[in-house]
Write a protein that holds these residues in place. Sequence first.
Motif, PDB file in Angstrom:
ATOM      1  N   ASN A  40       8.696  11.086   7.358  1.00 38.15           N
ATOM      2  CA  ASN A  40       8.432   9.738   6.883  1.00 38.15           C
ATOM      3  C   ASN A  40       9.703   9.194   6.238  1.00 38.15           C
ATOM      4  OD1 ASN A  40       6.272   7.689   6.473  1.00 38.15           O
ATOM      5  ND2 ASN A  40       6.974   7.880   4.379  1.00 38.15           N
TER       6      ASN A  40
ATOM      7  N   ASN B   9       5.876  14.485   5.769  1.00 36.35           N
ATOM      8  CA  ASN B   9       4.592  13.775   5.838  1.00 36.35           C
ATOM      9  C   ASN B   9       3.594  14.200   4.768  1.00 36.35           C
ATOM     10  OD1 ASN B   9       3.910  16.331   6.804  1.00 36.35           O
ATOM     11  ND2 ASN B   9       3.122  15.594   8.749  1.00 36.35           N
TER      12      ASN B   9
ATOM     13  N   GLU C 177       8.314   6.097  10.784  1.00 34.14           N
ATOM     14  CA  GLU C 177       7.740   7.425  10.955  1.00 34.14           C
ATOM     15  C   GLU C 177       8.220   8.063  12.257  1.00 34.14           C
ATOM     16  OE1 GLU C 177       3.478   6.994   8.720  1.00 34.14           O
ATOM     17  OE2 GLU C 177       3.522   6.501  10.846  1.00 34.14           O
TER      18      GLU C 177
END
Length: 182
Positions: free
Chosen positions: A103, A135, A156
């Motif tokens: 992320n 994540n 992402e």
Amino acid sequence: MDIHKKLPIFKFNLKDKIEDNASKIIEEALEQRTLEDSLNPYNFSIKSQFQSLLYQQLFLACNKIFKNQPKIIDSNYKMWCHISDKTFNKTCWHNHITTSTINAVIYIQTVAEAGVDFKGFYFEPKPFDLIVFPNYLDHKPRTAKEKRQKISLNLELLCKEEAKNLFKHDNIKEKVNWKIDI
């Protein structure tokens, strides 16, 4: 560079890469924000003419972080925009386990004391900071409480590898400093 001694959170500043386009990115975000959507006018999917440039910066950051580069399994790259101000300032603790492996957040426009909380750690971004983290890290954006808007973009990457393996200390390049004080 890593910004926390124990959490795998890495920070880069992209000012020289995206500052010239910041006003256009902000304009795109404000145009795509639907204020009539009472469900979520502060966090929404965004399409940008700069999406490739922004993801390219994320890939370059990953090249600086990881010894073994992640194998991307979904190239349908999406971006989300988070805008907060004194009117729109809802937020909650969350993670990205179901949507990504890696992320990243790019802070386009910042407001003092409106950074992001991780469990036991607060990060105060500067304009154009990119943070990269796994994540599974629970986090909660702090929202702007004034008229000036905080605007950030979420990117992402969904990878073949599990985040816990990608972000292992032995997969982090030696030149990345794990002990940088903020």
